[in-house]
Design an enzyme around this catalytic site. Structure first.
Site, PDB file in Angstrom:
ATOM      1  N   HIS A 138       0.864  -1.188   0.000  1.00 50.19           N
ATOM      2  CA  HIS A 138       0.000   0.000   0.000  1.00 50.19           C
ATOM      3  C   HIS A 138       0.906   1.246   0.000  1.00 50.19           C
ATOM      4  CE1 HIS A 138      -3.464   2.398   0.333  1.00 50.19           C
ATOM      5  NE2 HIS A 138      -3.906   2.086   1.540  1.00 50.19           N
ATOM      6  N   GLN A 155      -0.317   4.914   0.998  1.00 49.42           N
ATOM      7  CA  GLN A 155      -0.521   5.061   2.440  1.00 49.42           C
ATOM      8  C   GLN A 155       0.816   5.353   3.124  1.00 49.42           C
ATOM      9  OE1 GLN A 155      -3.562   4.909   4.202  1.00 49.42           O
ATOM     10  NE2 GLN A 155      -2.238   5.792   5.759  1.00 49.42           N
ATOM     11  N   ASP A 175      -2.741  -1.404  12.484  1.00 50.60           N
ATOM     12  CA  ASP A 175      -3.710  -1.524  11.385  1.00 50.60           C
ATOM     13  C   ASP A 175      -4.632  -2.686  11.741  1.00 50.60           C
ATOM     14  OD1 ASP A 175      -5.047  -1.553   8.927  1.00 50.60           O
ATOM     15  OD2 ASP A 175      -3.417  -2.546   7.842  1.00 50.60           O
ATOM     16  N   ARG A 177      -3.427  12.002   3.256  1.00 45.39           N
ATOM     17  CA  ARG A 177      -3.615  11.206   2.037  1.00 45.39           C
ATOM     18  C   ARG A 177      -3.960  12.145   0.875  1.00 45.39           C
ATOM     19  NH1 ARG A 177      -4.735   5.737   1.789  1.00 45.39           N
ATOM     20  NH2 ARG A 177      -4.473   6.136  -0.435  1.00 45.39           N
TER      21      ARG A 177
HETATM   22  N1   CP Z   1      -6.284   3.825   4.444  1.00 46.25           N
HETATM   23  C1   CP Z   1      -6.978   3.541   3.321  1.00 46.25           C
HETATM   24  O1   CP Z   1      -6.417   3.185   2.276  1.00 46.25           O
HETATM   25  O2   CP Z   1      -8.315   3.700   3.457  1.00 46.25           O
HETATM   26  P1   CP Z   1      -9.446   3.200   2.439  1.00 46.25           P
HETATM   27  O3   CP Z   1      -9.440   1.709   2.471  1.00 46.25           O
HETATM   28  O4   CP Z   1     -10.700   3.807   2.969  1.00 46.25           O
HETATM   29  O5   CP Z   1      -9.099   3.716   1.067  1.00 46.25           O
HETATM   30  N1  NVA Z   2      -4.519  -3.822   5.767  1.00 43.38           N
HETATM   31  C1  NVA Z   2      -5.776  -3.192   5.453  1.00 43.38           C
HETATM   32  C2  NVA Z   2      -5.550  -1.787   5.002  1.00 43.38           C
HETATM   33  C3  NVA Z   2      -6.781  -0.985   4.689  1.00 43.38           C
HETATM   34  C4  NVA Z   2      -6.481   0.376   4.195  1.00 43.38           C
HETATM   35  C5  NVA Z   2      -6.507  -3.981   4.397  1.00 43.38           C
HETATM   36  O1  NVA Z   2      -5.872  -4.422   3.424  1.00 43.38           O
HETATM   37  O2  NVA Z   2      -7.707  -4.172   4.517  1.00 43.38           O
END
Ligand code: CP
Ligand code: NVA
Length: 303
Positions: free
Chosen positions: A126, A129, A222, A290
């Site tokens: 990600h 993020q 997380d 973000r």
């Molecule tokens: N943190 C993040 O990526 O949030 P969303 O899943 O809401 O996009």
């Molecule tokens: N680790 C989480 C992040 C969400 C932004 C997921 O993949 O659901």
């Protein structure tokens, strides 16, 4: 095909490019119409609040346009390949941001796209993020090198992996604290250790949350259950319970420490409300960032 710059992983960026994104982010706090008449296609195979809205708002603020495309509404649902989808979309738009399950799918998308592909989250990584997270830390501490970031919870998820890559690139010491079964991906750990050698910082994985939290500048957590892992809920809640971010763990960190979470949060599971809403939490500034860093990323990749 012409080589284009994609952002699939933090490791696609040099330290200089990360710094350029942060400079552009600062510069565009007052947005300018740098992307006039440009279009971003946003593909979503999973839900999203922050990524969806921050990218769309960022495109609007830069004078461009974003198209929100649910994977379920595209012909991929009826068997059109990801490669063919990329070949077609990239003849219409100036950039593609995609949130997919398998990381190999975003690689396939990028390999067949004439325009930049931005990873808006895969099961493995990600990166957007992680960029917003480090931007948040930099704003708070005015430095990065030598800070200690402690991640508690699922060591094997996308957010942890991207934090490992970015911290090791930028000289932030990172400790992941998680149960043995959820240690980070071996290949990502290898890339992290290679980055550490160049930047001169430390990376470790420990099972004890108390040992990890000691002297932390940043405590990060997380969800214990990432999107797509809902079937493992019971097992995960049991095994991750000792890693819950509560005020006792916060006491072990430095007095000046900050608390972070990429959101969405599951209050009472990976983080207690007392911590999430407490004085040390920068979680909602982090979410706001973000939007700011999305502008920086888009301005540099799509122009
Ligand atoms: N943190 C993040 O990526 O949030 P969303 O899943 O809401 O996009
Ligand atoms: N680790 C989480 C992040 C969400 C932004 C997921 O993949 O659901």
């Amino acid at each position: 095909m012409k080589r284009v710059k994609h952002l699939l992983s933090v490791n696609d960026l040099s330290v200089k490019e990360i710094e350029a994104i942060f400079r552009k982010t600062d510069h565009l706090k007052k947005p300018k119409p740098l992307l006039k008449n440009k279009t971003l296609a946003m593909l979503f195979a999973k839900p999203s609040t922050r990524t969806r809205v921050s990218f769309e708002v960022a495109m609007t603020q830069l004078g461009g346009h974003a198209i929100d495309l649910d994977f379920g509404d595209l012909q991929v649902k009826r068997g059109e390949t990801i490669a063919d989808t990329a070949r077609v979309l990239s003849r219409y738009v100036d950039g593609i941001m995609a949130r997919l399950f398998a990381h190999k799918d975003i690689i396939e998308l990028a390999n067949n796209s004439r325009v930049p592909v931005i990873n808006g989250l895969t099961d493995l990584l990600h990166p957007c993020q992680a960029l917003a997270d480090i931007y948040t830390i930099k704003k708070r501490f005015r430095r990065l090198k030598g800070l200690k970031l402690v991640y508690l919870g699922d060591g094997s998820n996308n957010v942890t992996h991207s934090l490992m890559l970015i911290c090791s690139k930028l000289g932030i010491d990172m400790t992941v604290s998680c149960p043995k079964k959820y240690f980070p991906d071996m290949d990502i750990a290898k890339q992290t250790l290679e980055n550490c050698k160049k930047s001169g910082c430390d990376f470790k994985v420990v099972t004890s949350p108390k040992e990890a939290a000691k002297d932390a500048d940043v405590l990060y957590t997380d969800s214990w259950i990432s999107m797509g892992e809902e079937g493992e809920k019971e097992e995960r809640i049991g095994v991750f319970a000792p890693y819950q971010l509560d005020s006792e763990l916060v006491k072990l960190a430095k007095k000046s420490c900050i608390v972070m979470h990429c959101l969405p949060a599951h209050r009472g599971y990976e983080i207690k409300s007392e911590v999430m809403d407490g004085k040390k939490s920068v979680i909602f500034d982090q979410a706001e960032n973000r939007l700011h860093t999305e502008r920086g990323i888009l301005a540099l990749l799509l122009r």
